[in-house]
Scaffold this motif. Structure first.
Motif, PDB file in Angstrom:
ATOM      1  N   PRO A  58       0.814  -1.223   0.000  1.00 49.61           N
ATOM      2  CA  PRO A  58       0.000   0.000   0.000  1.00 49.61           C
ATOM      3  C   PRO A  58       0.844   1.269   0.000  1.00 49.61           C
ATOM      4  O   PRO A  58       0.478   2.260  -0.653  1.00 49.61           O
ATOM      5  CB  PRO A  58      -0.824  -0.119   1.273  1.00 49.61           C
ATOM      6  N   ILE A  59       1.969   1.236   0.697  1.00 49.39           N
ATOM      7  CA  ILE A  59       2.833   2.422   0.726  1.00 49.39           C
ATOM      8  C   ILE A  59       3.411   2.697  -0.665  1.00 49.39           C
ATOM      9  O   ILE A  59       3.389   3.837  -1.143  1.00 49.39           O
ATOM     10  CB  ILE A  59       3.989   2.209   1.734  1.00 49.39           C
ATOM     11  N   ARG A  60       3.889   1.648  -1.305  1.00 45.64           N
ATOM     12  CA  ARG A  60       4.451   1.796  -2.642  1.00 45.64           C
ATOM     13  C   ARG A  60       3.411   2.298  -3.627  1.00 45.64           C
ATOM     14  O   ARG A  60       3.668   3.196  -4.429  1.00 45.64           O
ATOM     15  CB  ARG A  60       4.993   0.448  -3.129  1.00 45.64           C
ATOM     16  N   THR A 107       7.393   8.843 -18.600  1.00 44.65           N
ATOM     17  CA  THR A 107       7.769   7.434 -18.590  1.00 44.65           C
ATOM     18  C   THR A 107       7.562   6.836 -17.205  1.00 44.65           C
ATOM     19  O   THR A 107       7.594   7.548 -16.185  1.00 44.65           O
ATOM     20  CB  THR A 107       9.242   7.267 -18.972  1.00 44.65           C
ATOM     21  N   VAL A 108       7.368   5.554 -17.201  1.00 39.40           N
ATOM     22  CA  VAL A 108       7.228   4.839 -15.940  1.00 39.40           C
ATOM     23  C   VAL A 108       8.490   5.027 -15.092  1.00 39.40           C
ATOM     24  O   VAL A 108       8.411   5.176 -13.874  1.00 39.40           O
ATOM     25  CB  VAL A 108       6.969   3.337 -16.196  1.00 39.40           C
ATOM     26  N   ALA A 109       9.621   5.070 -15.777  1.00 43.10           N
ATOM     27  CA  ALA A 109      10.877   5.248 -15.044  1.00 43.10           C
ATOM     28  C   ALA A 109      10.898   6.589 -14.303  1.00 43.10           C
ATOM     29  O   ALA A 109      11.325   6.650 -13.142  1.00 43.10           O
ATOM     30  CB  ALA A 109      12.052   5.164 -16.012  1.00 43.10           C
ATOM     31  N   GLN A 110      10.421   7.642 -14.935  1.00 37.17           N
ATOM     32  CA  GLN A 110      10.368   8.954 -14.276  1.00 37.17           C
ATOM     33  C   GLN A 110       9.500   8.885 -13.033  1.00 37.17           C
ATOM     34  O   GLN A 110       9.871   9.379 -11.960  1.00 37.17           O
ATOM     35  CB  GLN A 110       9.799  10.013 -15.233  1.00 37.17           C
ATOM     36  N   MET A 126      11.849   4.344  -6.293  1.00 36.74           N
ATOM     37  CA  MET A 126      11.990   2.895  -6.528  1.00 36.74           C
ATOM     38  C   MET A 126      12.329   2.656  -8.006  1.00 36.74           C
ATOM     39  O   MET A 126      12.354   3.593  -8.807  1.00 36.74           O
ATOM     40  CB  MET A 126      10.705   2.175  -6.144  1.00 36.74           C
ATOM     41  N   SER A 127      12.569   1.404  -8.328  1.00 32.05           N
ATOM     42  CA  SER A 127      12.888   1.084  -9.722  1.00 32.05           C
ATOM     43  C   SER A 127      11.607   0.971 -10.550  1.00 32.05           C
ATOM     44  O   SER A 127      10.522   0.744 -10.013  1.00 32.05           O
ATOM     45  CB  SER A 127      13.637  -0.234  -9.792  1.00 32.05           C
ATOM     46  N   SER A 128      11.767   1.141 -11.859  1.00 29.70           N
ATOM     47  CA  SER A 128      10.586   1.051 -12.721  1.00 29.70           C
ATOM     48  C   SER A 128      10.017  -0.373 -12.695  1.00 29.70           C
ATOM     49  O   SER A 128       8.812  -0.575 -12.872  1.00 29.70           O
ATOM     50  CB  SER A 128      10.947   1.456 -14.137  1.00 29.70           C
ATOM     51  N   ALA A 129      10.886  -1.341 -12.471  1.00 28.62           N
ATOM     52  CA  ALA A 129      10.393  -2.721 -12.413  1.00 28.62           C
ATOM     53  C   ALA A 129       9.377  -2.887 -11.289  1.00 28.62           C
ATOM     54  O   ALA A 129       8.385  -3.606 -11.432  1.00 28.62           O
ATOM     55  CB  ALA A 129      11.568  -3.667 -12.216  1.00 28.62           C
ATOM     56  N   LEU A 130       9.622  -2.206 -10.178  1.00 23.02           N
ATOM     57  CA  LEU A 130       8.699  -2.327  -9.050  1.00 23.02           C
ATOM     58  C   LEU A 130       7.353  -1.677  -9.374  1.00 23.02           C
ATOM     59  O   LEU A 130       6.298  -2.171  -8.973  1.00 23.02           O
ATOM     60  CB  LEU A 130       9.329  -1.693  -7.811  1.00 23.02           C
ATOM     61  N   ALA A 131       7.410  -0.580 -10.092  1.00 24.38           N
ATOM     62  CA  ALA A 131       6.168   0.064 -10.512  1.00 24.38           C
ATOM     63  C   ALA A 131       5.339  -0.900 -11.358  1.00 24.38           C
ATOM     64  O   ALA A 131       4.130  -1.039 -11.162  1.00 24.38           O
ATOM     65  CB  ALA A 131       6.483   1.332 -11.302  1.00 24.38           C
ATOM     66  N   HIS A 132       6.010  -1.573 -12.258  1.00 27.29           N
ATOM     67  CA  HIS A 132       5.296  -2.558 -13.073  1.00 27.29           C
ATOM     68  C   HIS A 132       4.808  -3.727 -12.217  1.00 27.29           C
ATOM     69  O   HIS A 132       3.733  -4.269 -12.451  1.00 27.29           O
ATOM     70  CB  HIS A 132       6.196  -3.059 -14.207  1.00 27.29           C
ATOM     71  N   TYR A 181       3.728  -3.658  -9.201  1.00 33.42           N
ATOM     72  CA  TYR A 181       2.533  -3.342  -8.426  1.00 33.42           C
ATOM     73  C   TYR A 181       1.340  -2.916  -9.284  1.00 33.42           C
ATOM     74  O   TYR A 181       0.201  -3.124  -8.894  1.00 33.42           O
ATOM     75  CB  TYR A 181       2.844  -2.251  -7.395  1.00 33.42           C
ATOM     76  N   PHE A 182       1.604  -2.314 -10.424  1.00 27.71           N
ATOM     77  CA  PHE A 182       0.474  -1.822 -11.225  1.00 27.71           C
ATOM     78  C   PHE A 182       0.283  -2.550 -12.554  1.00 27.71           C
ATOM     79  O   PHE A 182      -0.775  -2.425 -13.157  1.00 27.71           O
ATOM     80  CB  PHE A 182       0.632  -0.316 -11.474  1.00 27.71           C
ATOM     81  N   GLY A 183       1.287  -3.278 -12.989  1.00 29.62           N
ATOM     82  CA  GLY A 183       1.107  -4.070 -14.201  1.00 29.62           C
ATOM     83  C   GLY A 183       1.337  -3.306 -15.486  1.00 29.62           C
ATOM     84  O   GLY A 183       1.847  -3.851 -16.448  1.00 29.62           O
ATOM     85  N   SER A 184       0.931  -2.033 -15.509  1.00 24.37           N
ATOM     86  CA  SER A 184       1.120  -1.246 -16.732  1.00 24.37           C
ATOM     87  C   SER A 184       1.022   0.235 -16.415  1.00 24.37           C
ATOM     88  O   SER A 184       0.503   0.629 -15.371  1.00 24.37           O
ATOM     89  CB  SER A 184       0.075  -1.609 -17.781  1.00 24.37           C
ATOM     90  N   LYS A 185       1.507   1.020 -17.308  1.00 32.45           N
ATOM     91  CA  LYS A 185       1.473   2.462 -17.154  1.00 32.45           C
ATOM     92  C   LYS A 185       0.033   2.960 -17.077  1.00 32.45           C
ATOM     93  O   LYS A 185      -0.301   3.814 -16.249  1.00 32.45           O
ATOM     94  CB  LYS A 185       2.193   3.109 -18.346  1.00 32.45           C
ATOM     95  N   GLU A 186      -0.790   2.414 -17.934  1.00 34.62           N
ATOM     96  CA  GLU A 186      -2.199   2.796 -17.965  1.00 34.62           C
ATOM     97  C   GLU A 186      -2.840   2.667 -16.584  1.00 34.62           C
ATOM     98  O   GLU A 186      -3.537   3.574 -16.113  1.00 34.62           O
ATOM     99  CB  GLU A 186      -2.919   1.888 -18.969  1.00 34.62           C
ATOM    100  N   ARG A 187      -2.570   1.559 -15.923  1.00 37.00           N
ATOM    101  CA  ARG A 187      -3.166   1.334 -14.603  1.00 37.00           C
ATOM    102  C   ARG A 187      -2.697   2.389 -13.603  1.00 37.00           C
ATOM    103  O   ARG A 187      -3.446   2.785 -12.719  1.00 37.00           O
ATOM    104  CB  ARG A 187      -2.776  -0.050 -14.083  1.00 37.00           C
ATOM    105  N   ILE A 188      -1.433   2.801 -13.723  1.00 35.31           N
ATOM    106  CA  ILE A 188      -0.946   3.858 -12.831  1.00 35.31           C
ATOM    107  C   ILE A 188      -1.752   5.130 -13.053  1.00 35.31           C
ATOM    108  O   ILE A 188      -2.211   5.771 -12.107  1.00 35.31           O
ATOM    109  CB  ILE A 188       0.555   4.130 -13.073  1.00 35.31           C
ATOM    110  N   PHE A 189      -1.968   5.470 -14.314  1.00 35.78           N
ATOM    111  CA  PHE A 189      -2.721   6.684 -14.628  1.00 35.78           C
ATOM    112  C   PHE A 189      -4.145   6.588 -14.081  1.00 35.78           C
ATOM    113  O   PHE A 189      -4.667   7.565 -13.524  1.00 35.78           O
ATOM    114  CB  PHE A 189      -2.765   6.921 -16.133  1.00 35.78           C
TER     115      PHE A 189
END
Lengths: 199, 199
Positions: free
Chosen positions: A8-10, A31-34, A41-47, A49-57
């Motif tokens: 949840p924190i991430r 970019t996801v990396a930004q 954290m690393s961009s890999a971790l973003a993926h 937890y969210f699976g895709s950039k779209e989901r983050i948005f």
DNA sequence: ATGTTTATTGACTCGTCAATCAACAAAAAC
DNA sequence: GTTTTTGTTGATTGACGAGTCAATAAACAT
């Protein structure tokens, strides 16, 4: 380094970072990396937890809408406490408008987010759904207090107010120095005119 | 194959294709190759004539604004011919509003273009300049006919009308079925209220 | 004819970026 | 103490895209 219960924190950090990054860039062309770097954290971790950039948005959009909703709800309960008997509906309508132009909804990142989510809603069904929810809730909030005051004209007036809120928002966003008070003033003025001229 | 005097034709074709491509994609996230293919040429040629993708977008934005301007001007001259003496100003104001919601300004590509140019104006100085020109011209057009009717209140009312036009535009853009007549109706109604309530 | 300007493109460079994966680390469970 | 779950990343893949360039070709000028 792994502390337990990080998810949840991430996620929250990523959502916050996404809103800020879009705010800085002024567009969804980030970019996801930004975003990940900003969230520490690393961009890999973003993926992860969210699976895709779209989901983050989409998560960021939910956050923005949720903040807006909280703002309006807060203004409404404050108005309920303060309003003189007999003017409750007017007071509530004014609260909704003031809530829509609260400082929080008017920060640079928030405005950028709104503008870009409008664009996203043109192509992404989930984004469109979220924006529809926002519009319907606003419409319904306005109608609730307009009906006792103007009866059948409520729907028409609510549409106008909703559109005016959006329009004033964009004008303010594009002017260098958004003035929340003046913006709210324009909408409040419009409301007064509609109520004065009631048949 | 090279026919002389191709430059203006190619440029126009690229601008048209850019507007259509952005309209289809719903965002500025389109490639020069897509635009060029749609315009029937290689991407190299698009770069040859415009130098960069950004320049193509700016030219497209100029085209959109120019089409809008023509629409309003057309409506104004038509109104001047038809208006009864004594109602000229009201008639002209209605014409400006109707012009803003002309079918042409309401096609899918045009709406997508507007939304995305709003976003572009957040970061690109030239895009912002163009949008400011549009807003100023609208403001000035409205003031010209509001001043004789409402005097000092003209500026305030013109701001409200401008914002309302933008807002209604966006609402229509995000609803599946934009209804130009209904949209114009909301703004015309607002105008009537403002004029009725004049002191 | 020959050189110059205009039109046009295929092929290429160089960079970027979303998404994946294998591997490593630490806490929890047993 | 070993196994499992959770957290985390560097490295890699695979694709795509903006902008450049050399080369080709037609019209025009002289």
């Amino acid at each position: 380094m792994p502390k337990l219960g990080a998810e949840p924190i991430r996620r929250a950090a990523l959502v916050k970072a996404a809103i800020e990054t879009v705010g800085d860039a002024g567009s969804l062309d980030v970019t996801v990396a930004q975003i990940a770097r900003r969230a520490g954290m690393s961009s890999a971790l973003a993926h992860h937890y969210f699976g895709s950039k779209e989901r983050i948005f989409l998560a960021a959009m939910r956050e923005i809408l949720s903040l807006y909703g909280a703002e309006v709800r807060g203004a409404l309960t404050a108005a309920a406490a303060a309003a003189v008997e007999g003017c409750v509906h007017q007071a509530r309508l004014r609260a909704i408008i003031r809530g829509s132009f609260a400082p929080g909804s008017f920060r640079r990142e928030a405005i950028s987010a709104w503008l870009n989510f409008y664009v996203l809603a043109r192509t992404n069904p989930e984004a469109r759904r979220l924006l529809t929810v926002y519009q319907r809730r606003l419409q319904s909030n306005l109608m609730h207090d307009l009906r006792p005051l103007v009866g059948d004209r409520a729907a028409e007036i609510a549409s106008g107010l909703g559109a005016l809120i959006d329009g004033v928002y964009i004008r303010a966003a594009l002017s260098g120095e958004p003035d929340a008070v003046q913006a709210a003033g324009i909408v409040l003025h419009h409301l007064d005119r509609e109520l004065e001229c009631a048949p």
